[in-house]
Design a protein around this motif. Structure first.
Motif, PDB file in Angstrom:
ATOM      1  N   ALA A  13      89.196  90.644 117.735  1.00 12.29           N
ATOM      2  CA  ALA A  13      87.755  90.375 117.806  1.00 12.29           C
ATOM      3  C   ALA A  13      86.997  91.351 118.699  1.00 12.29           C
ATOM      4  CB  ALA A  13      87.521  88.951 118.312  1.00 12.29           C
ATOM      5  N   LEU A  14      87.661  91.974 119.631  1.00 10.85           N
ATOM      6  CA  LEU A  14      86.953  92.764 120.644  1.00 10.85           C
ATOM      7  C   LEU A  14      86.093  93.903 120.076  1.00 10.85           C
ATOM      8  CD1 LEU A  14      89.399  92.827 123.687  1.00 10.85           C
ATOM      9  CD2 LEU A  14      87.012  92.062 123.678  1.00 10.85           C
ATOM     10  N   TYR A  63      95.554  86.472 132.457  1.00 13.65           N
ATOM     11  CA  TYR A  63      95.178  87.558 131.565  1.00 13.65           C
ATOM     12  C   TYR A  63      93.666  87.670 131.455  1.00 13.65           C
ATOM     13  CZ  TYR A  63      96.186  90.978 127.927  1.00 13.65           C
ATOM     14  OH  TYR A  63      96.296  92.148 127.218  1.00 13.65           O
ATOM     15  N   MET A  64      93.009  86.540 131.229  1.00 18.26           N
ATOM     16  CA  MET A  64      91.563  86.565 131.046  1.00 18.26           C
ATOM     17  C   MET A  64      90.831  86.910 132.342  1.00 18.26           C
ATOM     18  SD  MET A  64      90.863  86.244 127.937  1.00 18.26           S
ATOM     19  CE  MET A  64      91.837  85.937 126.460  1.00 18.26           C
ATOM     20  N   GLU A  65      91.352  86.436 133.460  1.00 18.64           N
ATOM     21  CA  GLU A  65      90.733  86.783 134.746  1.00 18.64           C
ATOM     22  C   GLU A  65      90.837  88.276 135.001  1.00 18.64           C
ATOM     23  OE1 GLU A  65      90.444  84.211 138.649  1.00 18.64           O
ATOM     24  OE2 GLU A  65      92.443  85.100 138.489  1.00 18.64           O
ATOM     25  N   VAL A  77      87.076  94.274 133.044  1.00 16.30           N
ATOM     26  CA  VAL A  77      87.227  95.419 132.139  1.00 16.30           C
ATOM     27  C   VAL A  77      86.320  95.244 130.928  1.00 16.30           C
ATOM     28  CG1 VAL A  77      88.854  96.740 130.738  1.00 16.30           C
ATOM     29  CG2 VAL A  77      89.611  95.727 132.899  1.00 16.30           C
ATOM     30  N   ALA A  78      86.370  94.058 130.317  1.00 15.35           N
ATOM     31  CA  ALA A  78      85.529  93.790 129.148  1.00 15.35           C
ATOM     32  C   ALA A  78      84.047  93.891 129.502  1.00 15.35           C
ATOM     33  CB  ALA A  78      85.850  92.408 128.585  1.00 15.35           C
ATOM     34  N   ALA A  79      83.699  93.480 130.716  1.00 19.29           N
ATOM     35  CA  ALA A  79      82.290  93.513 131.134  1.00 19.29           C
ATOM     36  C   ALA A  79      81.730  94.930 131.121  1.00 19.29           C
ATOM     37  CB  ALA A  79      82.136  92.888 132.513  1.00 19.29           C
ATOM     38  N   VAL A  96      81.008  92.873 127.161  1.00 17.88           N
ATOM     39  CA  VAL A  96      81.575  91.615 126.661  1.00 17.88           C
ATOM     40  C   VAL A  96      81.896  90.708 127.844  1.00 17.88           C
ATOM     41  CG1 VAL A  96      83.479  90.555 125.378  1.00 17.88           C
ATOM     42  CG2 VAL A  96      82.565  92.787 124.666  1.00 17.88           C
ATOM     43  N   SER A  97      81.391  89.483 127.816  1.00 15.58           N
ATOM     44  CA  SER A  97      81.712  88.539 128.885  1.00 15.58           C
ATOM     45  C   SER A  97      82.938  87.719 128.487  1.00 15.58           C
ATOM     46  CB  SER A  97      80.532  87.619 129.193  1.00 15.58           C
ATOM     47  OG  SER A  97      80.367  86.654 128.170  1.00 15.58           O
TER      48      SER A  97
END
Length: 284
Positions: free
Chosen positions: A128-129, A167-169, A174-176, A180-181
């Motif tokens: 999805a990213l 993983y999400m933390e 990085v995604a930000a 992407v939040s």
């Protein structure tokens, strides 16, 4: 905390993909998001089980786009995401409970739990990213207070949820940088089919050998906790708030009970408070 939310007309062309929507939190979230103006892609491993979702959507006067997606099958994930031109949000909800302890189950049993609850989240999020980067969208992952506090007889399940949380933390900053939040949603006990799916049978303790007294005590405690569980609809309302918040928090606990429980761990620097708490779950 007060969140600024997007107006309905801003939501009308927004698309959210939600995994595990055949029941429970996923079903409730799909209906709530559709009512909130989202175009909802409601996925599940077996679309023959879509009846309850479609009935709930019809009752609410909304429509959802039901598609097949097995989070443990990369080909299924790719096929589902490949047909999308736009995606504004992903809700990783699919998961499976598991009760067991190390001496009495195989490592393959543990791997199976990780495949659904951890690697399944990674498969879908990775696919999805690119779309989420294009839309400056967001990833919401339903974890659990079991992703914060290790719980007796939930060793494999908590390991998977701890892994998702870590993983999400780690991914979030990085995604930000790409717009992407990333957030996690931590419910406590939720009244849904999740409870029955973990196999809490009346004779389970009798088959636990040296762990029988501990498992019997745990099952007594767990049945009591789920008897006073939060509703799936309540959790879904919290998820919808995160979908529309201007700056969603990384961690959201969905009830006062969940906040109090996770709070024990989050301020427990030496681990003694959690051990004292959960020791009481396996003794009478």
């Amino acid at each position: 905390m007060i969140h600024k939310h997007m107006e309905f007309d801003e939501m009308s062309d927004k698309t959210v993909l939600i995994t595990g929507t055949s029941s429970g939190i996923g079903l409730a979230t799909a209906v709530a998001a559709a009512r909130g103006g989202w175009h909802v892609i409601a996925t599940m491993r077996n679309t023959a089980k879509a009846g309850p979702l479609l009935a709930a959507a019809e009752e609410a006067g909304v429509t959802v786009d039901v598609r097949t997606l097995d989070v443990t099958d990369p080909a299924s994930v790719e096929a589902c995401l490949a047909g999308l031109d736009r995606l504004d949000a992903l809700v990783n909800n699919a998961g499976a409970g598991h009760i067991g302890t190390l001496e009495q189950e195989s490592v393959d049993d543990v791997r199976a739990v990780m495949e659904v609850n951890f690697f399944g989240v990674l498969h879908v999020t990775k696919a999805a990213l690119p779309l989420l980067r294009a839309s400056k969208g967001r990833v919401l992952t339903v974890t659990s207070v079991g992703g914060v506090v290790g719980q007796p007889f939930n060793e494999a399940y908590c390991a998977a949820k701890f892994a998702v949380e870590g993983y999400m933390e780690s991914l979030a900053p990085v995604a930000a940088t790409a717009g992407v939040s990333v957030s996690v949603v931590e419910p406590g006990a939720v009244a849904s089919e999740f409870v029955s799916n973990v196999g809490l049978t009346d004779d389970a303790a009798e088959q636990a050998g040296p762990y029988a007294p501990a498992l019997a005590a745990y099952l007594d405690r767990t049945r009591g906790a789920f008897a006073n569980a939060q509703t799936a609809e309540d959790v879904a309302a919290g998820i919808l708030d995160l979908l529309t918040a201007e700056r969603p928090a990384f961690r959201t606990l969905t009830s006062d009970t969940a906040r109090a429980f996770a709070g024990v761990k989050l301020k427990d620097l030496d681990g003694s408070a959690v051990q004292a708490l959960t020791a009481g779950w396996v003794t009478r």
